[in-house]
Design a protein around this motif. Sequence first.
Motif, PDB file in Angstrom:
ATOM      1  N   VAL A 251     -18.566  22.533  32.140  1.00 61.45           N
ATOM      2  CA  VAL A 251     -18.137  23.733  32.638  1.00 61.45           C
ATOM      3  C   VAL A 251     -16.791  24.419  32.239  1.00 61.45           C
ATOM      4  N   LEU A 252     -16.909  25.683  32.107  1.00 62.36           N
ATOM      5  CA  LEU A 252     -15.500  26.391  31.602  1.00 62.36           C
ATOM      6  C   LEU A 252     -15.134  27.146  32.689  1.00 62.36           C
ATOM      7  N   ASP A 253     -13.996  26.763  33.143  1.00 62.88           N
ATOM      8  CA  ASP A 253     -13.224  27.364  34.346  1.00 62.88           C
ATOM      9  C   ASP A 253     -12.636  28.643  34.009  1.00 62.88           C
ATOM     10  N   GLN A 254     -12.795  30.020  34.721  1.00 65.44           N
ATOM     11  CA  GLN A 254     -12.127  31.137  34.370  1.00 65.44           C
ATOM     12  C   GLN A 254     -10.717  30.960  34.566  1.00 65.44           C
ATOM     13  N   ALA A 255     -10.424  30.229  35.418  1.00 64.30           N
ATOM     14  CA  ALA A 255      -8.767  30.246  35.642  1.00 64.30           C
ATOM     15  C   ALA A 255      -8.099  29.659  34.346  1.00 64.30           C
ATOM     16  N   LEU A 256      -8.758  28.825  33.656  1.00 66.62           N
ATOM     17  CA  LEU A 256      -7.948  28.143  32.457  1.00 66.62           C
ATOM     18  C   LEU A 256      -7.854  29.427  31.382  1.00 66.62           C
ATOM     19  N   SER A 257      -8.474  30.616  31.478  1.00 69.04           N
ATOM     20  CA  SER A 257      -8.483  31.587  30.341  1.00 69.04           C
ATOM     21  C   SER A 257      -8.199  33.069  31.340  1.00 69.04           C
ATOM     22  N   PRO A 258      -7.098  33.266  31.772  1.00 71.72           N
ATOM     23  CA  PRO A 258      -7.170  34.502  32.701  1.00 71.72           C
ATOM     24  C   PRO A 258      -7.313  35.773  31.946  1.00 71.72           C
ATOM     25  N   SER A 259      -6.595  35.625  30.645  1.00 75.93           N
ATOM     26  CA  SER A 259      -6.882  36.928  29.896  1.00 75.93           C
ATOM     27  C   SER A 259      -8.017  37.345  29.231  1.00 75.93           C
ATOM     28  N   ARG A 260      -9.200  36.292  29.052  1.00 77.20           N
ATOM     29  CA  ARG A 260     -10.445  36.552  28.513  1.00 77.20           C
ATOM     30  C   ARG A 260     -11.368  35.878  29.247  1.00 77.20           C
ATOM     31  N   PRO A 261     -12.467  36.670  29.582  1.00 75.14           N
ATOM     32  CA  PRO A 261     -13.581  36.000  30.274  1.00 75.14           C
ATOM     33  C   PRO A 261     -13.999  34.480  29.756  1.00 75.14           C
TER      34      PRO A 261
END
Length: 392
Positions: A251-261
């Motif tokens: 699962v890829l969490d959006q919070a880990l990459s805030p500047s890019r979806p």
Amino acid sequence: MSPRVAMVAGEPSGDLLAARVMRGIADLAPQGRCEGIGGPAMAEQGLDTWHPMHALTVFGYVDALKRLPGLLRTYGDVKRRWLQDRPDVFVGIDAPDFNLRLELQLRQAGIPTVHFVGPSIWAWRYERIHKIRAAVSHMLVLFPFEEAIYQKEGVPVTYVGHPLAQVIPMRPDREGVRAKLALGAGERVLALMPGSRASEIKLLAPRFLQAAGLLLKQDPSLRILVPMVNAQRRAEFEVWLRQYPVANLTVLDQALSPSRPAAWDALEAADAVLVASGTATLEAALFKRPMVISYVLSSAMRRIMAWKSGQSRPLVPWVGLPNVLLNDFAVPELLQEDATPEKLAEATWKALSDTAYARRTAERFEAMHQTLLRDTPGLAARAILREAGHEV
């Protein structure tokens, strides 16, 4: 003259679109001012925020009914303020149920109105064109085929392209993103995207996970990436994951990459995509990935949509944006009763394993990308400023 631009965006996608347009306005009219309803991206561009965007964000008809009193208060406040102190132009970004009503009131008072992102009248409720004609001074549309619709109906219109076509690269960097995600260059990777709404997770996640289990029987080394838009959707998805466990799933969490979806990492890394119908299908096409599109509505939602639209099905034979844009079933659509784990797995396996098919699909998507690639902020800003009486 310093143009004063009133704006309303009601969802995250509209916030991003409006922020890009605000940059275009600032380039052409540096002293211009923007005010109204928006989100964090618009605030970063200098919006004088009267109400936060989440005051308008609703998910489905039931949520809209629950929040109706607050929506009416917000509507009444901005309408009153703009009628008392008139802006040079009003720009409604998507959110047609809210914005078209407001645009009608403002235009009748002599304020020019621009609507950005045409409602999908080509699929549902074409009769809305009459309300649009009365409410909107100028339409800004994302897709080339929409321009002819509004021209035929006598509505001034500008095709401005889709901003995603500017920010998603024409040549995706699959190897670079795979290195970032610790995936092997030769691994087979599937992006699994069951949607960004609670109802979509509920109806699609169990089907998608069961399909993934079937695909793992074909290729036990298959890697599966599932991007989640926020922590709440992730928690809902993981309830189903515990019921239908799948190996090799990340699962890829959006919070880990805030500047890019997070979805973009999954799409750029993937060989193929199993995706809920919506904007994500366009993103997958712009990343040149073969995909299988699916969607399931509850029986209650189907009845509500049929009642509200007077239609039992869309006016076009496709629901996925890539197929609508290409005027063809370029990729499979498995909807409602056809969205079984077995059918989803079979169609997705072809997308994963048939390299000639994947190459042909990528070529068609690249041509589509070229047609959507325009200077969206500049074209939109010029049309808005012209309506405001500002020479550009």
